[in-house]
Design a protein around this motif. Structure first.
Motif, mmCIF file in Angstrom:
data_model
loop_
_atom_site.group_PDB
_atom_site.id
_atom_site.type_symbol
_atom_site.label_atom_id
_atom_site.label_comp_id
_atom_site.label_asym_id
_atom_site.label_seq_id
_atom_site.Cartn_x
_atom_site.Cartn_y
_atom_site.Cartn_z
ATOM 1 N N SER A 79 0.822 -1.206 0.000
ATOM 2 C CA SER A 79 0.000 0.000 0.000
ATOM 3 C C SER A 79 0.855 1.255 0.000
ATOM 4 N N MET A 80 0.291 2.332 -0.597
ATOM 5 C CA MET A 80 0.945 3.630 -0.666
ATOM 6 C C MET A 80 -0.104 4.717 -0.490
ATOM 7 N N SER A 81 0.304 5.826 0.123
ATOM 8 C CA SER A 81 -0.543 7.012 0.246
ATOM 9 C C SER A 81 0.282 8.219 -0.171
ATOM 10 N N PHE A 82 -0.293 9.044 -1.052
ATOM 11 C CA PHE A 82 0.425 10.197 -1.592
ATOM 12 C C PHE A 82 -0.046 11.517 -1.012
ATOM 13 N N GLU A 140 1.623 1.311 6.841
ATOM 14 C CA GLU A 140 2.484 2.184 6.042
ATOM 15 C C GLU A 140 3.465 2.909 6.961
ATOM 16 N N THR A 141 4.569 2.242 7.258
ATOM 17 C CA THR A 141 5.555 2.758 8.214
ATOM 18 C C THR A 141 6.799 3.335 7.546
ATOM 19 N N GLN A 142 6.829 3.332 6.213
ATOM 20 C CA GLN A 142 7.986 3.826 5.481
ATOM 21 C C GLN A 142 7.623 5.072 4.676
ATOM 22 N N CYS A 143 8.582 5.991 4.532
ATOM 23 C CA CYS A 143 8.443 7.099 3.594
ATOM 24 C C CYS A 143 9.119 6.673 2.291
ATOM 25 N N PHE A 144 8.463 6.876 1.177
ATOM 26 C CA PHE A 144 9.032 6.439 -0.094
ATOM 27 C C PHE A 144 9.125 7.596 -1.075
ATOM 28 N N GLN A 145 10.029 7.421 -2.021
ATOM 29 C CA GLN A 145 10.181 8.340 -3.144
ATOM 30 C C GLN A 145 10.401 7.503 -4.387
ATOM 31 N N MET A 146 9.630 7.775 -5.449
ATOM 32 C CA MET A 146 9.742 7.020 -6.698
ATOM 33 C C MET A 146 9.780 7.954 -7.893
ATOM 34 N N ALA A 147 10.492 7.526 -8.922
ATOM 35 C CA ALA A 147 10.487 8.245 -10.201
ATOM 36 C C ALA A 147 10.438 7.207 -11.307
ATOM 37 N N GLU A 148 9.567 7.431 -12.292
ATOM 38 C CA GLU A 148 9.443 6.485 -13.386
ATOM 39 C C GLU A 148 8.992 7.193 -14.648
ATOM 40 N N SER A 149 9.267 6.561 -15.779
ATOM 41 C CA SER A 149 8.736 7.036 -17.059
ATOM 42 C C SER A 149 7.894 5.922 -17.645
ATOM 43 N N ILE A 150 6.759 6.289 -18.211
ATOM 44 C CA ILE A 150 5.843 5.333 -18.819
ATOM 45 C C ILE A 150 5.672 5.711 -20.286
ATOM 46 N N THR A 151 5.921 4.739 -21.186
ATOM 47 C CA THR A 151 5.835 4.976 -22.621
ATOM 48 C C THR A 151 4.774 4.069 -23.224
ATOM 49 N N TYR A 152 3.827 4.667 -23.936
ATOM 50 C CA TYR A 152 2.812 3.897 -24.660
ATOM 51 C C TYR A 152 2.579 4.572 -25.998
ATOM 52 N N GLN A 158 6.520 11.328 -17.481
ATOM 53 C CA GLN A 158 7.455 11.275 -16.362
ATOM 54 C C GLN A 158 6.650 11.475 -15.084
ATOM 55 N N ILE A 159 6.800 10.560 -14.136
ATOM 56 C CA ILE A 159 6.015 10.615 -12.909
ATOM 57 C C ILE A 159 6.941 10.583 -11.702
ATOM 58 N N VAL A 160 6.661 11.452 -10.739
ATOM 59 C CA VAL A 160 7.376 11.461 -9.463
ATOM 60 C C VAL A 160 6.345 11.301 -8.349
ATOM 61 N N MET A 161 6.621 10.419 -7.406
ATOM 62 C CA MET A 161 5.700 10.148 -6.302
ATOM 63 C C MET A 161 6.447 10.120 -4.976
ATOM 64 N N LYS A 162 5.805 10.643 -3.935
ATOM 65 C CA LYS A 162 6.324 10.565 -2.577
ATOM 66 C C LYS A 162 5.153 10.318 -1.638
ATOM 67 N N GLY A 163 5.435 9.652 -0.522
ATOM 68 C CA GLY A 163 4.369 9.426 0.446
ATOM 69 C C GLY A 163 4.706 8.336 1.430
ATOM 70 N N CYS A 164 3.664 7.755 2.031
ATOM 71 C CA CYS A 164 3.796 6.664 3.001
ATOM 72 C C CYS A 164 3.650 5.333 2.267
ATOM 73 N N ALA A 165 4.377 4.320 2.719
ATOM 74 C CA ALA A 165 4.299 3.013 2.077
ATOM 75 C C ALA A 165 4.486 1.901 3.097
ATOM 76 N N SER A 166 3.951 0.732 2.767
ATOM 77 C CA SER A 166 4.140 -0.443 3.612
ATOM 78 C C SER A 166 5.530 -1.027 3.388
#
Length: 202
Positions: A79-82, A140-152, A158-166
């Protein structure tokens, strides 16, 4: 035919999953149908991943059926919360053979009880990710940071996400690139830190 059978037996001795075939498909909702595809080395089971996302108070579900590593099914929901009411929860179910025709996957209700952790939460397309302090809940006891690119097709996001995660999300999510259903995802950054003792930017 004999050569193929011999190869499968040898491959089974060397690495589990070498000749396993699984239904592969994806789509909205909680079911989909697709063709059988042969799994790669290290993918030792068939499985279903059901994700429930909440954006702006609206819930939606998406399903993926494919070859999996069975370790995914040993953990609880990821799980993640943004922040600002944006959440995702994913549950995995593993199966082989006929059992995959009747496997039923449901995302359990979220634990909304605050756990004392806080992280910076945000979700951004093509821009800097600046958000608000998010109160973490449940597992959700961890703080996370993610960056990804999605091509279709010819489109690329380009997506950047931060928040709480399990912890299960942090343990299973790795940097890498894969293509599924004509969509290529390149995950370039995954970083998790403990949200214990105050606010973390992830």
């Amino acid at each position: 035919m004999k050569a193929s059978l011999a190869f499968c037996i040898l491959a089974a001795l060397l690495a589990v999953g070498a000749c396993l075939q699984c239904e592969v498909c994806s789509g909205p909702g909680n079911d989909c149908t697709g063709s059988l595809q042969t799994c790669t080395l290290g993918e030792d089971t068939c499985g279903v991943a059901l994700t429930e996302s909440t954006f702006g108070g609206e819930k939606m579900q998406n399903i993926i059926k494919r070859c999996l590593t069975s370790s995914l099914c040993k953990d609880g929901p990821m799980s993640m919360s943004f922040g600002t009411g944006m959440t995702t929860r994913t549950i995995f179910a593993c199966c082989v053979g006929e059992a995959c025709r009747t496997v039923n996957v449901t995302v359990p209700p979220a634990d909304t009880k605050p756990n004392g952790r806080h992280c910076l939460g945000c979700y951004a397309l093509f821009s800097q990710c600046s958000g608000e302090i998010t109160e973490c809940t449940g597992d959700e006891t961890q703080c996370f940071q993610m960056a990804e690119s999605i091509t279709y097709g010819e489109n690329r996001e380009q997506i950047v996400m931060k928040g709480c995660a399990s912890e299960s999300f942090c343990a299973q999510t790795k940097v890498g690139q894969w293509t599924f259903g004509g969509v290529t995802t390149n995950l370039t950054l995954v970083k998790c830190t403990s949200g214990e003792g105050g606010v973390s930017s992830g």
